[in-house]
Design a protein around this motif. Sequence first.
Motif, PDB file in Angstrom:
ATOM      1  N   SER A   1      16.667   3.756  39.703  1.00 47.55           N
ATOM      2  CA  SER A   1      16.564   4.459  40.979  1.00 47.55           C
ATOM      3  C   SER A   1      17.668   4.082  41.950  1.00 47.55           C
ATOM      4  O   SER A   1      17.534   4.264  43.132  1.00 47.55           O
ATOM      5  CB  SER A   1      15.222   4.136  41.623  1.00 47.55           C
ATOM      6  OG  SER A   1      15.278   2.835  42.130  1.00 47.55           O
TER       7      SER A   1
ATOM      8  N   GLY B   1      19.483   6.824  40.529  1.00 45.21           N
ATOM      9  CA  GLY B   1      18.649   7.013  39.348  1.00 45.21           C
ATOM     10  C   GLY B   1      19.323   7.919  38.340  1.00 45.21           C
ATOM     11  O   GLY B   1      19.706   9.036  38.666  1.00 45.21           O
TER      12      GLY B   1
ATOM     13  N   ARG C   1       8.861   7.001  35.934  1.00 46.38           N
ATOM     14  CA  ARG C   1       9.353   6.099  36.950  1.00 46.38           C
ATOM     15  C   ARG C   1       8.333   5.872  38.047  1.00 46.38           C
ATOM     16  O   ARG C   1       8.262   4.787  38.618  1.00 46.38           O
ATOM     17  CB  ARG C   1      10.638   6.642  37.559  1.00 46.38           C
ATOM     18  CG  ARG C   1      11.321   5.616  38.401  1.00 46.38           C
ATOM     19  CD  ARG C   1      12.631   6.095  38.911  1.00 46.38           C
ATOM     20  NE  ARG C   1      12.476   6.914  40.082  1.00 46.38           N
ATOM     21  CZ  ARG C   1      13.468   7.595  40.629  1.00 46.38           C
ATOM     22  NH1 ARG C   1      14.652   7.563  40.094  1.00 46.38           N
ATOM     23  NH2 ARG C   1      13.277   8.317  41.702  1.00 46.38           N
TER      24      ARG C   1
END
Lengths: 350, 182, 158, 383, 183
Positions: free
Chosen positions: B110, B124, E137
């Motif tokens: 990120s 990212g 993520r």
Amino acid sequence: MESTNFLWDLFGRNVWTVLAVISLPLLFVLVYALIAILAELKISAWIQERLGPMRTGPWGILQPVAEVIKLLQKEDITPDQSSKLLYNLAPFIIFTGAYAAFAVIPFSSAFVPAGIDVGLFYVFAIGSISAMGIVMGGWASNNKYSLMGAMRSISQLISYEIPAAMAILSVVVLTSSMNMQEISSMQSGGFWNWFIFGGPGGWSKLWVIPFTIGLTIIYFIASLAETNRVPFDIPEGESELVAGFHTEYSGMKFAMFFFAEYANMFVVSAILTTIFLGGWNSPFGDFLQGPWWGVFWFILKSFFIVLLQIWIRWTLPRFRVDQLMHVGWKVLLPLSFVCFVAISLFAMLN
Amino acid sequence: MGLLNRLDDPYEGGGIVLGKVEELLNWGRSKSDWYLHFGLACCAIEFMAMNASHFDFMRFGTIPRTSPRQADFIMVTGTVTFKMAERIKILYEQMAEPKYVISVGSCSNSGGPYWEHGYHVLKGVDRIIPVDVYIPGCPPRPEAFEEGMMQLQKKINQQAIFNKRKRIELEDSTKDESNKES
Amino acid sequence: MTAAEIFEKLGSEFGSAILSLTEEPATDSFITVDPAQLFDICHTLRDEESLLFDYMMSLSALDLGENLGVVYHLYSMTHRHKIVIKVSVSKENPVVPSVERIWRTADWHEREAYDLLGVKFDGHHNLIRILLPYDWEGYPLRKDYVTPDTYHDMKVPY
Amino acid sequence: MGEIKRMDLEYSQLDSDRMRINVGPQHPSTHGVLRLEVEVDGEIVTEVVPHLGYLHRSFEKHCEKLNYQQIIPFIDRMDYISAMNNEWPYVMALEKMLDIKVPEKVEYIRVIVAELNRIANHQIAVATFGMDAGAFTPFLYYFRDREAIISILERLSGARLLYNYFRVGGMAADIYPGFKDDCLNVVKQVRKTNAEIMKLLIHNSIFIKRSANVGILTPEVAINYACSGPVLRGSGVAHDLRRDEPYSVYDRFDFEIPVGKGDVGVVGDCWNRNIVRVHEMEQSCRIIEQALAQMPETGDVKAMIPKRIKLPKGEVYMRTENPKGDLGFYIVSNGTDKPERMKARGTSFVNLSVIPEISKGYMFADLILILGSIDIVLGEVDR
Amino acid sequence: MFEYFKNIWSGFTTALHGMAITSSHIFAKSVTIQYPDEKLTLPSNARNRLQLEMSRCNACNSCAVACPVNCITVEGTRVSPDDPQQDVHWDGKPRKMWVTRYEIDFAKCCFCGLCQSACPTDAIKHTVEYEYSEYDRNKLLYKFQTLSPAEAEEKKRLLAEFRAKEKEKECSSTAGKAHEAKE
């Protein structure tokens, strides 16, 4: 020349036996390549105090199998700007070159796929086909790294062909034969009769032994160069040219390069075994001698040379292009000439 | 994950034979992953350490390839800058299917420490290429790399090839969920 | 030689081009010079027997608000003494003579200063961006720099 | 010494087409993400144009936005191979401005961890240099040894690579019991492996052929390009800040400065640059042994750490001897807890700038070796 | 000529030296740690995943301030005295702040350990846990607060009510005072 192929003795010459004779080396190449790949992975790991593949089957022995399964599934990419026909043809040509050489290799006193009289000559001629494949692959990929890798490869192959040919020629001088089966059978009767120790003969051969040993080493070094192994792996030198002439190849085509490389390693080792290390002969005279034991000894010796190549690969740094040429033309070539002259003298005196 | 230890048959149409073939194919792909190492920054050093004798990444059947054509997955280890981003995209596109991406470390996950003021850092790597596994850490320990690799193998093993289903959403049973959102 | 002695020496040679010497407790003492004569001063600094500043440690540019400053940290390998030279130019026309031909190491330092702060070095043989992409706009280390929203269709902010 | 002339090359009298090859940014042996645009005539390099910035992470911008304690983790990420050495000049600069005298024990811990990290750095440098030459095995032998150093540093600081261990006025943590024995074991192992590598790689005939007489950097050019560290010492200039401007407690140790002597090849070539690193490892071992013997047993390493750092107005330039050369930090303070401007003089940045100068006229394969012998870290080049 | 043969000889012997060294390593014990089966024991101060001990945290925000990368988000609200649910800290002291939000984004964290040293109550700590890679993520955003969003809203509402009551009381008392003063 008597037939030295047990299949023909048993079943006669028909389509099926011919097919069997063709497929036996192919089967051997495939099995051998898998073992050699595993050996390379494992030996490199052990040299470096690692373990190598461990999680594919017990001790990772199924690793090459997994690799083949994976490569079969990979997408087959043909670069957009490449010369399609040559690009697709190159891996097949290279593999053919490596595989065709097996035709004259005497695995045993009772088995050589094609016992032709000019076996050594044939091996050399067919070996050059793979050079053509390399150039085709490198040029057709339309990639600078591939092209440079191919050019380097070709100059290397041509330069080292000559010392290797000189080494083989001196054996031909000693035996006055180019039939590999004949050369093998001449060396029977213990390791003292191998051509690395001057071949069969009395005490008078003592002075020629340093030259034959020298030739063996010269041939071995030249064979390293011909198979693009370290320290002569310049065409694929990772640190300069991403992956050499096969940079653009993927999937099964790449696998064919991979197989051809290992097959070539075996071919040069087999030639070395046949002409210098007694071929399928047992090192202990009549002890463990015979057609079946012959296969054992032959593969054992050849595989030992292959292991030696692997061992060297993980020890030495690589040469630079001009140094490679220097070694080829200014060191190996003169030395091989000297040895050749000495051996010719010896052959004349006898 | 062995070859034959999953006896239940999740393949309704294809039957057990197809299922076994699929398992074999997946096994081959998961056990022999060649990688294109995309060493960009700090994580690349840990990556080298992982390749070295103590951790020996090759145990997982991974072999480094320098050419993207021959690689099965990319390991993006490090900060991706805008200057670099286009290259990563090109290299990813050059890879042959099936291909995977492991994003290693905070930076490629990120933007990491540079997410706030880094005017030249891509926040990212998943903004330009699809990422399969995220490994956190800055840099992660070598074992964490290997754990991420095992996660990828698990993902490959659960892929359906024949009935063209979408990639199965993976349930991560090994992790303890105690810290997660309640 | 101490900074004061160097200041004396330069002052006797260049007169009014050497503007001031600053010696403060929390600061390395530095000499401020006129940018117009910087090249000659640096040449003297390198070649004069008693100075011999043959080693340029660092070249930094900084945003002083109104002006842009360039700071040269010099070192002599033979005499083992140091000096700091400073120039400052206006933001509208930030032109400083390049010292790349005196110390070759200044080549990349100057390009970096140009890249990040927009100091233009007059006489540099190849003054292009070095760290940022060639088509980047603006000078990020200036205090009034605003980060762009996109670069080549990639979002810049988080 | 006048203006440096561009090298006149008579590499080839043949009239052949030049080819431009792009090496990098993702290339196995550019040690990161350096991109070199190389013009070759056949195999001979005629021009090298480095393109940097593929790892430009806006370090200097971050320094302006963060306070002084928070900058240390970012400094780690500059030269990530030798993070301990990076932190040192920074904390020294702040200590100089704040006028803090750090305890004796802290100085010794700093010397030891910095030298340990220097060994680790040189191990990577020599290992990757060998790998550029095609020898993969020495690389792994060095990495095997490096693991021992890393585990010591991990036990000290908690992290394997980016330590964040130095604090202004002290250290983040004290040494652990058994630290001395661990260090002595490392020293023993480093010496053993170096002896082995000497035989396996450094004195290997092929390796000598590859690296000797290649990429010759004369002392004049090196100084003009402000090269430092092993690159400068390989050219025969005995410049080492640990001796020339002794900081910390380096004046108490007995050690030598290895320089390239030209016993193989000529002074300033790749082989000599490389051998300097191998010898420096030995010198670092000596320093560690002496420092361990002299280190005071007691002392609070956290005693002098200020709660909040607020620098007086002013500026400071501080440099120390990094494994790669002089690392300098130029800090301009405006009296708040954040620096007004902070410039890092990246060692690799400066050392790399010499590449176009010394690689012309050599072969393409040599270019890779020259790059390897300079030992750059892109994190420091691009920052 | 002599040089020529010397070169060949040294090339040959140094290669043999090298091979002798590598062969001596073939049979040496490998140093590999086979990761999933055997694991290294990390030192107790190893800096890996952060862990928050909720009973120690009092939402003082010093970790978020110390964090160089701003990956910690802390929000708290004062405990209203007439809240039916009263909590105590690990040491038995009554809780003064509800932690309504405590999030750490491990996709940003740089594992520097500054939050750990900044924390006055040792609530946030680096652990030795490093195996937590994810397919998504967003799963790397760890939420440590024990209160659900609804509960957090409830606590905020209670505090607001309490404050309003206080204010009212104050108003009435000041009004009362003013009234008294007038009288």
